[in-house]
Scaffold this active site. Structure first.
Site, mmCIF file in Angstrom:
data_model
loop_
_atom_site.group_PDB
_atom_site.id
_atom_site.type_symbol
_atom_site.label_atom_id
_atom_site.label_comp_id
_atom_site.label_asym_id
_atom_site.label_seq_id
_atom_site.Cartn_x
_atom_site.Cartn_y
_atom_site.Cartn_z
ATOM 1 N N CYS A 41 28.006 -10.173 26.879
ATOM 2 C CA CYS A 41 27.786 -8.716 26.893
ATOM 3 C C CYS A 41 28.988 -7.986 26.289
ATOM 4 O O CYS A 41 28.837 -7.126 25.421
ATOM 5 C CB CYS A 41 27.533 -8.267 28.333
ATOM 6 S SG CYS A 41 27.515 -6.486 28.514
ATOM 7 N N CYS A 46 25.944 -6.702 24.147
ATOM 8 C CA CYS A 46 25.602 -5.294 24.403
ATOM 9 C C CYS A 46 26.666 -4.322 23.891
ATOM 10 O O CYS A 46 26.340 -3.342 23.210
ATOM 11 C CB CYS A 46 25.450 -5.041 25.891
ATOM 12 S SG CYS A 46 24.816 -6.418 26.852
ATOM 13 N N LYS A 49 27.486 -4.399 20.022
ATOM 14 C CA LYS A 49 26.236 -4.005 19.362
ATOM 15 C C LYS A 49 25.997 -2.492 19.491
ATOM 16 O O LYS A 49 25.708 -1.804 18.521
ATOM 17 C CB LYS A 49 25.076 -4.793 19.990
ATOM 18 C CG LYS A 49 23.744 -4.564 19.387
ATOM 19 C CD LYS A 49 22.656 -3.940 20.221
ATOM 20 C CE LYS A 49 22.726 -3.659 21.637
ATOM 21 N NZ LYS A 49 21.680 -4.301 22.442
ATOM 22 N N TYR A 178 14.236 -8.442 20.087
ATOM 23 C CA TYR A 178 14.991 -7.181 20.099
ATOM 24 C C TYR A 178 16.334 -7.297 19.383
ATOM 25 O O TYR A 178 16.772 -6.346 18.731
ATOM 26 C CB TYR A 178 15.120 -6.616 21.523
ATOM 27 C CG TYR A 178 16.233 -7.203 22.369
ATOM 28 C CD1 TYR A 178 17.489 -6.612 22.397
ATOM 29 C CD2 TYR A 178 16.036 -8.337 23.143
ATOM 30 C CE1 TYR A 178 18.505 -7.138 23.177
ATOM 31 C CE2 TYR A 178 17.048 -8.874 23.922
ATOM 32 C CZ TYR A 178 18.279 -8.270 23.935
ATOM 33 O OH TYR A 178 19.296 -8.795 24.698
ATOM 34 N N GLU A 182 17.263 -4.796 16.359
ATOM 35 C CA GLU A 182 18.415 -3.890 16.497
ATOM 36 C C GLU A 182 19.385 -4.065 15.326
ATOM 37 O O GLU A 182 19.844 -3.074 14.734
ATOM 38 C CB GLU A 182 19.147 -4.167 17.818
ATOM 39 C CG GLU A 182 18.378 -3.692 19.033
ATOM 40 C CD GLU A 182 19.043 -4.047 20.356
ATOM 41 O OE1 GLU A 182 18.721 -3.403 21.354
ATOM 42 O OE2 GLU A 182 19.871 -4.975 20.406
ATOM 43 N N HIS A 436 13.310 22.411 30.119
ATOM 44 C CA HIS A 436 12.806 22.857 28.820
ATOM 45 C C HIS A 436 13.935 23.502 28.014
ATOM 46 O O HIS A 436 14.732 24.234 28.589
ATOM 47 C CB HIS A 436 11.675 23.864 29.049
ATOM 48 C CG HIS A 436 11.085 24.371 27.772
ATOM 49 N ND1 HIS A 436 10.269 23.581 26.989
ATOM 50 C CD2 HIS A 436 11.221 25.566 27.143
ATOM 51 C CE1 HIS A 436 9.912 24.291 25.917
ATOM 52 N NE2 HIS A 436 10.477 25.487 25.992
ATOM 53 N N GLU A 441 10.565 16.156 28.801
ATOM 54 C CA GLU A 441 9.549 16.969 29.473
ATOM 55 C C GLU A 441 8.133 16.563 29.054
ATOM 56 O O GLU A 441 7.170 16.797 29.785
ATOM 57 C CB GLU A 441 9.770 18.468 29.231
ATOM 58 C CG GLU A 441 9.540 18.919 27.805
ATOM 59 C CD GLU A 441 9.735 20.441 27.634
ATOM 60 O OE1 GLU A 441 9.137 21.205 28.391
ATOM 61 O OE2 GLU A 441 10.511 20.834 26.728
HETATM 62 P P1 FAD Z 1 27.342 -14.802 29.433
HETATM 63 O O1 FAD Z 1 27.704 -13.380 29.406
HETATM 64 O O2 FAD Z 1 26.823 -15.405 28.185
HETATM 65 O O3 FAD Z 1 28.635 -15.587 29.922
HETATM 66 C C1 FAD Z 1 28.691 -16.989 29.948
HETATM 67 C C2 FAD Z 1 30.126 -17.424 29.705
HETATM 68 O O4 FAD Z 1 30.275 -18.798 30.034
HETATM 69 C C3 FAD Z 1 30.546 -17.293 28.242
HETATM 70 O O5 FAD Z 1 31.688 -16.480 28.153
HETATM 71 C C4 FAD Z 1 30.842 -18.730 27.801
HETATM 72 O O6 FAD Z 1 31.925 -18.812 26.897
HETATM 73 C C5 FAD Z 1 31.190 -19.400 29.120
HETATM 74 N N1 FAD Z 1 30.948 -20.842 29.166
HETATM 75 C C6 FAD Z 1 29.841 -21.511 28.775
HETATM 76 N N2 FAD Z 1 29.948 -22.817 29.059
HETATM 77 C C7 FAD Z 1 31.178 -22.988 29.649
HETATM 78 C C8 FAD Z 1 31.860 -24.113 30.182
HETATM 79 N N3 FAD Z 1 31.295 -25.326 30.238
HETATM 80 N N4 FAD Z 1 33.102 -23.928 30.684
HETATM 81 C C9 FAD Z 1 33.675 -22.703 30.674
HETATM 82 N N5 FAD Z 1 33.062 -21.595 30.197
HETATM 83 C C10 FAD Z 1 31.818 -21.730 29.699
HETATM 84 N N6 FAD Z 1 21.615 -7.334 27.588
HETATM 85 C C11 FAD Z 1 21.343 -6.084 28.029
HETATM 86 O O7 FAD Z 1 21.088 -5.899 29.226
HETATM 87 N N7 FAD Z 1 21.360 -5.004 27.159
HETATM 88 C C12 FAD Z 1 21.646 -5.148 25.841
HETATM 89 O O8 FAD Z 1 21.655 -4.167 25.096
HETATM 90 C C13 FAD Z 1 21.941 -6.443 25.356
HETATM 91 N N8 FAD Z 1 22.260 -6.629 24.062
HETATM 92 C C14 FAD Z 1 22.573 -7.872 23.611
HETATM 93 C C15 FAD Z 1 22.901 -8.034 22.270
HETATM 94 C C16 FAD Z 1 23.225 -9.282 21.789
HETATM 95 C C17 FAD Z 1 23.571 -9.429 20.342
HETATM 96 C C18 FAD Z 1 23.216 -10.413 22.671
HETATM 97 C C19 FAD Z 1 23.560 -11.775 22.165
HETATM 98 C C20 FAD Z 1 22.897 -10.263 24.007
HETATM 99 C C21 FAD Z 1 22.565 -8.990 24.494
HETATM 100 N N9 FAD Z 1 22.217 -8.796 25.830
HETATM 101 C C22 FAD Z 1 21.914 -7.535 26.280
HETATM 102 C C23 FAD Z 1 22.120 -9.934 26.784
HETATM 103 C C24 FAD Z 1 23.353 -10.032 27.687
HETATM 104 O O9 FAD Z 1 24.515 -10.059 26.900
HETATM 105 C C25 FAD Z 1 23.261 -11.285 28.551
HETATM 106 O O10 FAD Z 1 22.043 -11.251 29.262
HETATM 107 C C26 FAD Z 1 24.405 -11.397 29.558
HETATM 108 O O11 FAD Z 1 25.648 -11.374 28.922
HETATM 109 C C27 FAD Z 1 24.261 -12.672 30.378
HETATM 110 O O12 FAD Z 1 25.365 -12.847 31.228
HETATM 111 P P2 FAD Z 1 25.723 -14.300 31.804
HETATM 112 O O13 FAD Z 1 26.808 -14.083 32.796
HETATM 113 O O14 FAD Z 1 24.501 -14.998 32.247
HETATM 114 O O15 FAD Z 1 26.253 -15.133 30.552
#
Ligand code: FAD
Length: 459
Positions: A41, A46, A49, A178, A182, A436, A441
């Site tokens: 994110c 997010c 972006k 999406y 975007e 308004h 609205e």
């Molecule tokens: P992540 O945020 O992906 O975090 C996982 C972390 O784990 C990463 O930093 C990774 O490096 C780390 N990791 C992985 N494996 C290991 C390991 N073995 N050891 C140590 N570290 C590790 N969501 C919205 O709600 N609104 C939006 O507008 C939106 N826009 C987006 C735009 C883009 C381009 C993308 C790609 C995603 C977007 N999302 C959006 C989705 C949102 O970013 C994700 O749903 C959210 O970040 C998920 O969080 P998470 O904690 O599950 O995983």
């Protein structure tokens, strides 16, 4: 060997929230992150972006302002300057996230982590192993690959866009979800010629079809080319450009090809099999309502578990997990309808059921639609058409779904989702006084359904 109450793998939206809440409730917490604190994110999703989206809106705003009496010198845009500003903001946010974790008492380990079974976690780079009473996997998702495509190594994903040194003149985007739409919109508004190649008949499968089609025609009118019912056959380097052969036989030249075919759970190198953790057909970790995996005391939250890959879902689940485990409180309730937005210009905001799903679940459904040109367009000459749609259950007048295309649709749908999750009826909207003149609205002034579905259609 040090023993922790909780080891979290992944410092994205879900992992950071869980680690911080657990530590603030007195747990001894270690958090491993192999890349940057903040996760998808903050670093490549997010936040950057949305900053690109803001940047993409100025060009047309400058043009539109002349209808309101402004004149301006020819505006110029620098991709490099924009990325410098965005990167500075991401570094600031990463520092804030890191400080918050450290102040809560969390130990941060900046390496890849893997499970050793029976409460063990190993940090790959140092070989250090620790023990933890509970382990949370919050490793997120990564862009799907399409390695069977000849020339796959020439393609970028959304992650790579944030590292582009210059803005490509011609961009081809493969996929119609999406993220694809975007980036197509913001790159086009920043001056690239954009082509979207999509296997289906329209963009944004899974969203309300009428809205997806309306958004597609708005984006087409803004200059984006959509090549439907096609996929990529091959990508080849031809002098300075890329030649993309399409399944339909045609070819397109581009300076960059972006593959945006969805995101797959990030489970590589975690040692899931050895730890006895089950995954589903998509490779996502299977969890129960308390986020328990099939291995004792190992939990998982966020994109690595969830087909609904959204930041607020990962945060809610991370918080719920930590509170239930360390405060012994009840799990946070999961609202039935999750609002979301597509940050194109115009935006699309949506909450609740699509018309198709509402008809198949409830049968007797009334659909209210309002299509209009926003007031701002009258003087600017912009031809954007807003589309607002409400889906109502005829049996009890409850709002089943609300879908909005127009400026700030994400903001409108955020507030509408509160009403929807409280069980609001159409009659509640009818008696609410509008502000308004606003766009929102129009939600309150729809009086006659444009379609009345009956049970026979649901069968
Ligand atoms: P992540 O945020 O992906 O975090 C996982 C972390 O784990 C990463 O930093 C990774 O490096 C780390 N990791 C992985 N494996 C290991 C390991 N073995 N050891 C140590 N570290 C590790 N969501 C919205 O709600 N609104 C939006 O507008 C939106 N826009 C987006 C735009 C883009 C381009 C993308 C790609 C995603 C977007 N999302 C959006 C989705 C949102 O970013 C994700 O749903 C959210 O970040 C998920 O969080 P998470 O904690 O599950 O995983």
């Amino acid at each position: 060997m040090t023993t922790y109450d909780l080891a979290v793998i992944g410092a994205g939206s879900g992992g950071v929230r869980a680690a911080r809440i657990a530590a603030s409730l007195g747990a001894k917490v270690v958090l491993a992150e192999e890349s940057r604190i903040g996760g998808t994110c903050v670093i490549r999703g997010c936040v950057p972006k949305k900053l690109l989206v803001y940047a993409s809106r100025f060009g047309v705003d400058f043009q539109d302002s002349s209808g309101f009496g402004w004149s301006h010198e020819a505006a110029t845009f620098s991709w490099q300057r924009l990325l410098m500003s965005i990167n500075a903001e991401l570094a600031r946010l990463e520092t804030v996230y890191t400080q918050n974790l450290l102040s809560a008492g969390v130990r941060i380990v900046p390496f890849h982590a893997e499970l050793l079974g029976a409460g063990g976690v190993k940090f790959r780079a140092t070989g250090e192993t620790i023990r933890a009473r509970h382990i949370l996997i919050a490793t997120g998702a990564r862009p799907a690959t399409y390695e069977q495509l000849p020339g796959w190594d020439l393609c970028d994903t959304s992650d790579d866009i944030f590292g582009w040194e210059s803005q490509p003149k011609r961009v081809l985007i493969h996929g119609a979800g999406y993220i694809s739409v975007e980036f197509a919109c913001l790159l086009a508004r920043l001056g690239s010629e954009v082509t979207v190649v999509c296997r289906g008949s329209h963009i944004l499968r899974g969203f309300d079809t009428e809205l997806s089609q309306h958004l597609q025609s708005e984006l087409q009118a803004a200059g984006i080319t959509f090549l439907l019912h096609q996929t990529l056959g091959a990508v080849r380097q031809e002098s300075a450009s890329l030649k993309v052969e399409l399944s339909g036989g045609a070819s397109v030249c581009a300076d960059a090809v972006v593959s945006a075919l969805g995101r797959r759970p990030n489970v590589q190198g975690l040692g899931l099999q050895a730890a006895g953790i089950n995954t589903d057909a998509r490779g996502a970790i299977v969890v129960d309502k308390q986020f328990r995996t099939s291995a004792p005391d190992v939990f998982a939250v966020g994109d690595v578990t969830n087909p609904l890959q959204l930041t607020p879902v990962a945060i809610r689940d991370g918080q719920s997990f930590a509170q239930t485990l360390f405060a012994k409180g009840p799990a946070l309730s999961r609202t039935t309808a999750i609002p979301t937005a597509v940050f194109t210009t115009p935006e699309l905001g949506t909450v609740g059921l699509t018309e198709e799903d509402a008809v198949s679940h409830y049968g007797e459904v009334d659909v209210y639609i309002c299509k209009f040109r926003p007031m701002k367009g009258v003087l600017s000459g912009a031809s954007v058409q807003c589309l607002f749609k409400l889906i109502i259950n005829r049996a009890d007048d409850r709002i089943l779904g609300a879908h909005v295309i127009g400026p700030e649709a994400g903001e409108i749908i955020q507030l509408l989702s509160v009403s929807l999750n409280m069980g609001a009826r159409k009659s509640d909207l009818d008696v609410t006084l509008p502000v308004h003149p606003t766009l929102a609205e129009e939600i309150l002034t729809m009086r006659t359904p444009v379609r009345r579905h009956s049970r026979s259609e649901a069968a």
